[in-house]
Motif scaffolding. Structure first.
Motif, PDB file in Angstrom:
ATOM      1  N   GLU A 184       0.839  -1.203   0.000  1.00 38.66           N
ATOM      2  CA  GLU A 184       0.000   0.000   0.000  1.00 38.66           C
ATOM      3  C   GLU A 184       0.872   1.251   0.000  1.00 38.66           C
ATOM      4  N   LEU A 185       0.276   2.384  -0.336  1.00 40.02           N
ATOM      5  CA  LEU A 185       1.023   3.634  -0.440  1.00 40.02           C
ATOM      6  C   LEU A 185       1.624   4.056   0.893  1.00 40.02           C
ATOM      7  N   SER A 186       0.856   3.973   1.969  1.00 43.15           N
ATOM      8  CA  SER A 186       1.313   4.431   3.284  1.00 43.15           C
ATOM      9  C   SER A 186       1.781   3.243   4.113  1.00 43.15           C
ATOM     10  N   ILE A 187       3.077   3.172   4.382  1.00 45.69           N
ATOM     11  CA  ILE A 187       3.603   2.081   5.196  1.00 45.69           C
ATOM     12  C   ILE A 187       3.120   2.206   6.638  1.00 45.69           C
ATOM     13  N   GLN A 188       2.897   3.444   7.117  1.00 43.54           N
ATOM     14  CA  GLN A 188       2.393   3.636   8.484  1.00 43.54           C
ATOM     15  C   GLN A 188       0.987   3.056   8.630  1.00 43.54           C
ATOM     16  N   ASN A 189       0.099   3.387   7.688  1.00 42.28           N
ATOM     17  CA  ASN A 189      -1.263   2.861   7.737  1.00 42.28           C
ATOM     18  C   ASN A 189      -1.270   1.346   7.575  1.00 42.28           C
ATOM     19  N   LEU A 190      -0.382   0.837   6.718  1.00 41.36           N
ATOM     20  CA  LEU A 190      -0.304  -0.606   6.481  1.00 41.36           C
ATOM     21  C   LEU A 190       0.073  -1.347   7.752  1.00 41.36           C
ATOM     22  N   ARG A 191       1.081  -0.853   8.450  1.00 46.26           N
ATOM     23  CA  ARG A 191       1.529  -1.522   9.671  1.00 46.26           C
ATOM     24  C   ARG A 191       0.520  -1.388  10.805  1.00 46.26           C
ATOM     25  N   GLN A 192      -0.215  -0.285  10.836  1.00 47.05           N
ATOM     26  CA  GLN A 192      -1.197  -0.086  11.903  1.00 47.05           C
ATOM     27  C   GLN A 192      -2.334  -1.086  11.852  1.00 47.05           C
ATOM     28  N   LYS A 193      -2.514  -1.739  10.710  1.00 48.11           N
ATOM     29  CA  LYS A 193      -3.596  -2.709  10.554  1.00 48.11           C
ATOM     30  C   LYS A 193      -3.072  -4.117  10.262  1.00 48.11           C
ATOM     31  N   SER A 194      -1.779  -4.359  10.465  1.00 48.26           N
ATOM     32  CA  SER A 194      -1.182  -5.662  10.187  1.00 48.26           C
ATOM     33  C   SER A 194      -0.756  -6.329  11.487  1.00 48.26           C
ATOM     34  N   THR A 195      -1.156  -7.581  11.652  1.00 48.11           N
ATOM     35  CA  THR A 195      -0.818  -8.301  12.877  1.00 48.11           C
ATOM     36  C   THR A 195      -1.035  -9.796  12.651  1.00 48.11           C
ATOM     37  N   SER A 229      -2.737  -8.628   7.003  1.00 50.85           N
ATOM     38  CA  SER A 229      -2.270  -7.322   6.572  1.00 50.85           C
ATOM     39  C   SER A 229      -3.451  -6.349   6.616  1.00 50.85           C
ATOM     40  N   GLN A 230      -3.269  -5.150   6.102  1.00 48.15           N
ATOM     41  CA  GLN A 230      -4.335  -4.144   6.174  1.00 48.15           C
ATOM     42  C   GLN A 230      -5.581  -4.577   5.415  1.00 48.15           C
ATOM     43  N   PHE A 231      -5.395  -5.143   4.236  1.00 46.54           N
ATOM     44  CA  PHE A 231      -6.535  -5.501   3.401  1.00 46.54           C
ATOM     45  C   PHE A 231      -6.599  -6.982   3.030  1.00 46.54           C
ATOM     46  N   PHE A 232      -5.532  -7.750   3.306  1.00 44.09           N
ATOM     47  CA  PHE A 232      -5.474  -9.137   2.863  1.00 44.09           C
ATOM     48  C   PHE A 232      -4.913 -10.019   3.974  1.00 44.09           C
ATOM     49  N   SER A 233      -5.220 -11.319   3.881  1.00 42.69           N
ATOM     50  CA  SER A 233      -4.758 -12.255   4.898  1.00 42.69           C
ATOM     51  C   SER A 233      -4.305 -13.565   4.280  1.00 42.69           C
ATOM     52  N   HIS A 234      -3.332 -14.178   4.935  1.00 40.25           N
ATOM     53  CA  HIS A 234      -2.883 -15.537   4.632  1.00 40.25           C
ATOM     54  C   HIS A 234      -3.132 -16.344   5.894  1.00 40.25           C
ATOM     55  N   ILE A 235      -4.077 -17.279   5.838  1.00 41.93           N
ATOM     56  CA  ILE A 235      -4.551 -17.974   7.030  1.00 41.93           C
ATOM     57  C   ILE A 235      -4.310 -19.476   6.886  1.00 41.93           C
ATOM     58  N   LEU A 236      -3.723 -20.075   7.912  1.00 40.38           N
ATOM     59  CA  LEU A 236      -3.545 -21.523   7.992  1.00 40.38           C
ATOM     60  C   LEU A 236      -4.608 -22.071   8.936  1.00 40.38           C
ATOM     61  N   ILE A 237      -5.438 -22.987   8.424  1.00 35.18           N
ATOM     62  CA  ILE A 237      -6.586 -23.499   9.167  1.00 35.18           C
ATOM     63  C   ILE A 237      -6.427 -24.999   9.347  1.00 35.18           C
ATOM     64  N   ALA A 238      -6.570 -25.470  10.575  1.00 34.76           N
ATOM     65  CA  ALA A 238      -6.511 -26.909  10.861  1.00 34.76           C
ATOM     66  C   ALA A 238      -7.883 -27.535  10.678  1.00 34.76           C
TER      67      ALA A 238
END
Length: 601
Positions: A184-195, A229-238
């Protein structure tokens, strides 16, 4: 005859012999290191590409893991294919296991694929098998199941015929590490919503959004783990649950080409039979509420929609967005319509607030209230009591102007959570804004200005400026309707400061958020002006006098009744006044003997 020195004739033969001996020794060491798996640790790495309607997935024959994965209908802020799994050599996905007492990692082995390339669409399904054959009837297998029109894929790990070689182990660990790139354009906004988010039992939890290193040890019943991430996810599901897990998140603040470093170690139960198989699935797609909800795994709860009541407002907002999408193609117009709908919903409260504050202002300007101010100016509590008595007789509530405004705040707060992570707004343009999910820069600069750059940024957002101006204008209209009191005079300066605070604070945020606040302010100003056209000070004063007359003659709320007719605030003030008078009386009595003692001296 020319003779050749021995060193020149014997050296090449010696080198070849030495290299052969070294290779032979190395080969012996490798055979001893890997035992029966020796043939599987050498080969040529190939990439198998699977293309579905939504995903392009590249799987390596070395390790049998996903080397990279891209979303087909999304691009990065600079128009490159958008990676869910970036093609980064530092990424890891493997499972170590003990084979005949030797530690082996799956990413050290070469697997044979069942296909070289797969393309599927619609409801079609296909399976890609990668097998590492050890001996007839003995192998390690990784299986991927794809469907054409979904963001998810099935994944299996299969140990066949080698249970004795695996020893008494009842579990193994999957190591998963991903370097999330800047998309995304703003790395600050991206990190604020990534966990990293996860479901533990029936609860969905997240690591902090802080840039500091974060880690967590998870007990049993872990259903899924998401690199969000801010708009997308990679999820591992058992399919069942993981036995336990450790998760870690790091941020390299100096590297602005990198979002965050995500890492998970999940422990998986191993079947004790000679044919052990564990099943999982991957979700690789957008953080779209109804898409995540369709899996019925609480995946949607990884989205940060705010606290309980706020989240319900946002869920309703998502529904309105989806409904309006069917009829309107421009998200800027959808935001304007959303602002109109919410302001219409809040109009009864705005009307009540306006009228209540206008009554207070008109009443405080009467000669009766001025006389009360002059008479009890030395006794603030008595002054307040007398004013409340008049308010009660006139049918005016001291909080009538505040409570309706407070009830509108949850909507403002809810949309503050919603817009910065709404994938629907991503790369949607409106007027001069190229992307409503990030800031709409009309001017930017490279120089780093101390304090200003960290708080405001290196750009100017026009929608934020318009929002701040409209907030300032609305504040002017609001202050005109406020009653002239000492408390309101102090609050006035705070109210005028708020637009400048918002100008700085929201400059980095989504243009869609500033657009909504701007339109909401414009509509609220319009409502205030419209209400004012149908109200006059004389009319309000006449209504209040009529209420007082009714209360006095008919025994209404402000009549001659006892304390039961008084408001809670009036009774509370009276109680405080009595306590203060009692305390003053006790103090005077205590001082009495001391005074007589001093006189005697």
């Amino acid at each position: 005859m020319v003779t050749t020195p021995d060193s020149l004739t014997e050296s090449p033969v010696s080198d070849v012999t030495a290299n052969a001996q070294a290779d032979s020794l190395k080969d012996v060491q490798i055979r001893d290191r890997y035992s029966d798996l020796y043939p599987l640790v050498s080969g040529k790495e190939e990439t198998i590409t699977v293309i579905t309607d939504e995903l392009t997935v590249n799987i390596s024959t070395k390790g049998g893991n996903i080397r990279s994965a891209y979303l087909n209908h999304y691009v990065t802020f600079d128009s490159l294919p958008l990676p869910i799994v970036a093609d980064d050599p530092r990424n890891e996905f493997y499972f170590p296991f003990a084979y005949n007492g030797r530690a082996v990692r799956s990413d050290e082995l070469y697997f044979t694929p069942s296909d070289e390339k797969i393309t599927i669409t619609g409801d079609e399904t296909k399976t890609l098998t990668l097998r590492a054959d050890i001996a007839p009837g003995k192998y390690i297998e990784q299986v991927y199941n794809f469907k054409g029109n979904t963001y998810d894929l099935g994944y299996e790990i299969h140990f066949e015929g080698i249970r004795e070689s695996l020893g008494r182990e009842s579990s193994y660990t999957i190591f998963w590490k991903s370097y999330l790139p800047k998309t995304e354009l703003s790395i600050q906004n991206l990190r604020q919503k990534s966990t990293i988010a996860y479901r533990l039992g029936n609860d969905v939890e997240k690591l902090s959004y802080s840039d500091d290193p974060e880690s967590e040890k998870l007990s049993a019943l872990v259903k899924w783990i998401s690199f969000k991430s801010q708009f997308f996810s990679h999820i591992l599901i058992a399919d069942e649950t993981f036995r336990s897990a450790n998760i870690n998140m790091l941020t390299d603040e100096k590297d602005e080409s990198l979002n965050r470093i995500m890492e998970a170690k999940v422990v998986v139960d191993m079947d004790k039979s000679n044919s052990s198989k564990n099943s999982f699935s991957f979700y690789m797609g957008p953080n779209e509420y109804y898409t995540l909800r369709s899996y019925d795994l609480d995946l949607e709860d990884e989205m940060d929609l705010g606290w309980s009541f706020i989240s319900w407002i946002n869920k309703g907002t998502v529904y309105v967005f989806k409904f309006l999408e069917n009829y309107i193609g421009n998200y800027g117009l959808i935001i304007i319509i959303l602002a109109f709908l919410i302001r219409t919903l809040m109009f009864p409260l705005s009307y009540k607030s306006f009228v209540s504050m206008a009554k207070m202002r008109v009443l405080n300007g009467t000669q009766e209230m001025k006389d009360i101010d002059a008479k009890f100016k030395e006794d603030p509590q008595k002054l307040q009591m007398e004013k409340m008595k008049v308010y009660r007789e006139m049918g005016v509530s001291m909080f009538g102007g505040c409570l309706p405004m407070l009830l509108s705040y949850p909507f403002l707060i809810a949309l503050f959570f919603f817009f910065p992570q709404s994938v629907e707004l991503r790369q949607q343009s409106f007027l001069w804004a190229h992307d409503l999910s990030t800031y709409d820069s009309i001017f930017s600069w490279d120089a780093q200005i101390p304090l200003l750059s960290s708080m405001y940024g290196n750009h100017i957002s026009l929608f934020t400026i318009l929002m701040a101006i409209s907030t300032f204008v609305y504040t002017i209209y609001q202050q005109r309707s406020q009653p002239a009191t000492a408390a309101n005079a102090q609050m006035k300066y705070i109210s005028y400061f708020m637009p400048f605070f918002l100008l700085i604070f929201l400059n980095r945020y989504a243009a869609g958020l500033s657009l909504y606040y701007f339109m909401s302010n414009i509509l609220q100003i319009g409502q205030t002006l419209t209400i004012g056209l149908f109200q006059s000070d004389e009319k309000l004063l006449a209504q209040m006098n009529a209420t007082r007359e009714f209360n006095r003659t008919k025994g209404g709320k402000g009549g001659k009744g006892g304390s039961s007719n008084k408001s809670r605030l009036e009774r509370w003030v009276e109680e405080q006044q009595k306590k203060q008078q009692s305390a003053l009386k006790d103090r005077q009595q205590d001082l009495g003997p001391n005074r007589r003692s001093r006189r005697q001296k």
